[in-house]
Design a protein around this motif. Structure first.
Motif, short mmCIF file in Angstrom:
data_model
loop_
_atom_site.label_atom_id
_atom_site.label_comp_id
_atom_site.label_asym_id
_atom_site.label_seq_id
_atom_site.Cartn_x
_atom_site.Cartn_y
_atom_site.Cartn_z
N LEU A 91 0.85 -1.18 0.00
CA LEU A 91 0.00 0.00 0.00
C LEU A 91 0.89 1.24 0.00
O LEU A 91 1.99 1.24 0.54
CB LEU A 91 -0.90 0.04 1.23
CG LEU A 91 -1.75 -1.18 1.57
CD1 LEU A 91 -2.68 -0.84 2.72
CD2 LEU A 91 -2.53 -1.65 0.37
N GLU A 96 -2.37 3.12 3.42
CA GLU A 96 -2.19 2.35 4.64
C GLU A 96 -2.96 2.96 5.82
O GLU A 96 -3.56 2.25 6.62
CB GLU A 96 -0.70 2.27 4.99
CG GLU A 96 -0.40 1.37 6.19
CD GLU A 96 1.09 1.25 6.42
OE1 GLU A 96 1.59 0.11 6.39
OE2 GLU A 96 1.76 2.29 6.62
N TRP A 99 -6.56 2.11 5.37
CA TRP A 99 -6.76 0.67 5.59
C TRP A 99 -6.79 0.36 7.09
O TRP A 99 -7.65 -0.38 7.56
CB TRP A 99 -5.66 -0.12 4.88
CG TRP A 99 -5.83 -1.61 5.02
CD1 TRP A 99 -6.67 -2.40 4.31
CD2 TRP A 99 -5.16 -2.47 5.96
NE1 TRP A 99 -6.56 -3.71 4.74
CE2 TRP A 99 -5.65 -3.78 5.75
CE3 TRP A 99 -4.21 -2.26 6.95
CZ2 TRP A 99 -5.20 -4.88 6.49
CZ3 TRP A 99 -3.76 -3.35 7.69
CH2 TRP A 99 -4.26 -4.63 7.46
N ARG A 152 -0.54 -6.91 7.68
CA ARG A 152 -0.38 -5.69 6.91
C ARG A 152 -1.27 -5.74 5.67
O ARG A 152 -1.54 -6.81 5.12
CB ARG A 152 1.08 -5.49 6.46
CG ARG A 152 2.05 -5.39 7.62
CD ARG A 152 3.44 -5.03 7.12
NE ARG A 152 3.48 -3.67 6.60
CZ ARG A 152 3.70 -2.59 7.35
NH1 ARG A 152 3.86 -2.71 8.66
NH2 ARG A 152 3.74 -1.38 6.81
N THR A 154 -2.25 -5.33 1.77
CA THR A 154 -1.62 -5.42 0.45
C THR A 154 -2.68 -5.13 -0.61
O THR A 154 -3.88 -5.28 -0.37
CB THR A 154 -1.01 -6.80 0.18
OG1 THR A 154 -2.06 -7.78 0.16
CG2 THR A 154 0.02 -7.17 1.24
N ARG A 265 7.38 3.58 -1.49
CA ARG A 265 7.92 2.82 -0.36
C ARG A 265 9.44 2.68 -0.46
O ARG A 265 10.15 2.78 0.55
CB ARG A 265 7.28 1.43 -0.33
CG ARG A 265 5.84 1.43 0.10
CD ARG A 265 5.72 1.58 1.60
NE ARG A 265 4.33 1.61 2.04
CZ ARG A 265 3.98 1.69 3.32
NH1 ARG A 265 4.90 1.75 4.26
NH2 ARG A 265 2.71 1.73 3.66
#
Length: 542
Positions: A91, A96, A99, A152, A154, A265
């Motif tokens: 993400l 994130e 989410w 986490r 994705t 990222r």
């Protein structure tokens, strides 16, 4: 020559003089971002977002480009690399945060992004279905769902995702309104998708025989304000092509949202972010909580329930405010921020306060045509001295905004982790109010054979206690929309605050910029008379 070509391209001008001012020609922060991005790509120079503000002519900007260090890597104009599709796709930082919020409290419609279109004429429903399918096929973000892996989130990009165009035929105007309101707040399931919905509500019997309302609802995790302009432009093109039976003339996309997320990222490591975080730690040290008076006690846990209040900003006020800003080397957005902060400071009795503002996050040419969640929130802090004039306040907001631009790489979620680890569930972290000029490229919907009018959606949520958005109008005026927490404020309170904003903006835009702010009233004539009567009553004891 290259700088002049880029300016002309971005501003839509036939030619640009070497010593003309970018902002006098109609440039703003969004257009400036495009200029910097294109110059990075074409000339390989490492330019900051504030370069154009410090060098606002072609000649001075060209000299700055010559003096700039050569860039290397994707941050300086190299292509966003294609992310491998053989493993879990990460993400973005912005995704994130949403989410995590959805995992913590699923079933909320707070992050629904809604567009409503009033249609008059003969709608070609099969063509609309073809257009929606084409849009979803074109943008990976619209075919994405979110899967937890080892705790986490994705991204899962589906090769095909069916998005139906649902049709409702209510029996009354009340039923039609209820259907639209229910659709606007209906939550999405991030795990199953799709994260875009299309609903056509026909007019009730007895109303217009060829009238309907089209509602597009997307979850914010796959879109933002800039993206909705892309949706408008491309859905119009795809619909027109389907009606004509021709191939749409849309260019191939150079990248997709998951490529951006993986690139972000890889680029924004803790080491890369540390100099920017150091700025924010210093800038926001000791920032007080904004504590405006409310009509109701603040609930222990913020609900996100909200409503809208809208008002027009007349052309003469908007133009004068923009001219006042340009005389200080600032933009209209900065002037709107300054006026809003002054109004909030007076209502709350605070001279030190911060508001949030949205930046597009698209400082790379490949990102300009993508649907996705790129926007980032910046925190703009001002210390308001009412002994000084509006010019001094504008200078301060300009400096603060440009510094924030220079450090905008820090995702808001990372800033919250760093500066507000102990959350107050009754408030949004760091900022409780926001102000944004929605000047991202925004095409209107143009559907052949139909009269299309974009209308205010039936929004019943708000991301902040107060969120003020300004949208430019073709007559050079502005349309302002305030979303506000109904847990805290009555509609009449927000209407009064909007009136104070307009009164203050009018006086500041046309007055002496050196006149002390404390001498500039924000009450209109009727309120001033009412306040004077009340004061006289207190003085006489009546």
């Amino acid at each position: 020559t290259v700088v002049a070509e880029v300016w002309a391209e971005v501003l839509g001008a036939e030619r640009v003089g070497a010593h003309q001012d970018f902002f006098t020609l109609g440039g703003d922060s969004i257009a400036g971002l495009k200029v910097v991005s294109r110059l990075r790509t074409r000339l390989g120079a490492e330019l900051s977002p504030r370069t154009l503000f410090d060098h606002p002519t072609v000649a001075s900007l060209a000299a700055a480009v010559d003096a700039a260090p050569a860039g290397n890597g994707p941050a300086s104009g190299g292509p966003v690399p294609r992310a491998p599709r053989d493993g879990a796709l990460p993400l973005s930082f912005a995704q994130e945060r949403l989410w995590f919020l959805d995992e913590f409290a699923p079933g909320s419609g707070e992050y629904n992004v809604v567009t409503t279109l009033r249609l008059t004429g003969a709608l070609d429903l099969p063509a609309l279905r073809t257009a929606v399918a084409g849009l979803v096929a074109r943008h990976e973000a619209l075919r994405t769902t979110f899967t937890p892996v080892d705790g986490r989130g994705t991204q899962t990009v589906h090769a095909h995702l069916e998005v139906p165009v649902r049709v409702a035929e209510p029996g009354s105007a009340e039923e039609a309104d209820a259907a639209l309101r229910a659709e606007a707040i209906r939550p999405f399931d991030l795990r199953t998708g799709p994260l875009i919905r299309v609903l056509l509500v026909r007019d009730a019997p007895g109303a217009s025989p060829d009238g309907a309302t089209l509602m597009l609802t997307l979850h914010h995790i796959v879109t933002d304000g800039w993206s909705m302009g892309i949706v408008a432009r491309e859905l119009s093109e795809l619909y027109a092509s389907a009606v004509r039976g021709t191939a749409p003339g849309l260019p191939a996309l150079p990248a997709h949202y998951p490529d951006y997320a993986a690139w972000q990222r890889a680029r924004l490591t803790d080491t890369a972010l540390e100099p920017h975080l150091a700025y924010w730690r210093h800038q926001l040290d000791g920032l007080p909580v904004m504590d405006l008076p409310t009509d109701r006690p603040r609930p222990a846990v913020r609900s996100g329930r909200g409503a809208l209040h809208s008002f027009p900003v007349p052309r003469e006020v908007a133009v004068a405010l923009g001219e006042a800003a340009r005389r200080r080397g600032a933009t209209l957005s900065m002037a709107l921020t300054a006026v809003t902060q002054l109004v909030l400071a007076r209502h709350g009795g605070q001279s030190d306060l911060a508001v949030g503002t949205a930046v597009s996050g698209r400082d790379h040419t490949e990102l300009e045509g993508l649907v996705g969640f790129f926007v980032n929130t910046l925190v703009l802090r001002s210390r308001i001295d009412e002994a000084a004039g509006f010019g001094a306040l504008l200078d301060q907001v300009r400096g603060t905004t440009l510094a924030a631009f220079a450090h905008q790489e820090v995702p808001f979620s990372r800033l919250v982790e760093e500066l507000a680890p102990d959350r107050d569930p009754s408030r949004t972290p760091l900022v409780q109010a926001a102000v944004t000029l929605q000047n991202a490229p925004r095409d209107s919907f143009a559907l052949p054979g139909l009269l299309v009018e974009e209308t205010l959606p039936p929004v019943e949520t708000t991301p902040f206690d107060l969120n003020v958005e300004f949208e430019p109008r073709p007559d050079d005026g502005l349309f302002a929309v305030v979303s506000y927490s109904t847990d805290l404020y009555e509609a009449a309170t927000v209407a009064r605050l909007a009136g104070h904003w307009l009164e203050l903006a009018t006086r500041l835009a046309t007055g002496d910029p050196e006149r002390p702010l404390r001498e500039v009233p924000m009450l209109g004539p009727a309120e001033q008379a009412e306040a004077l009567t009340a004061a006289e009553g207190r003085a006489t004891g009546s």
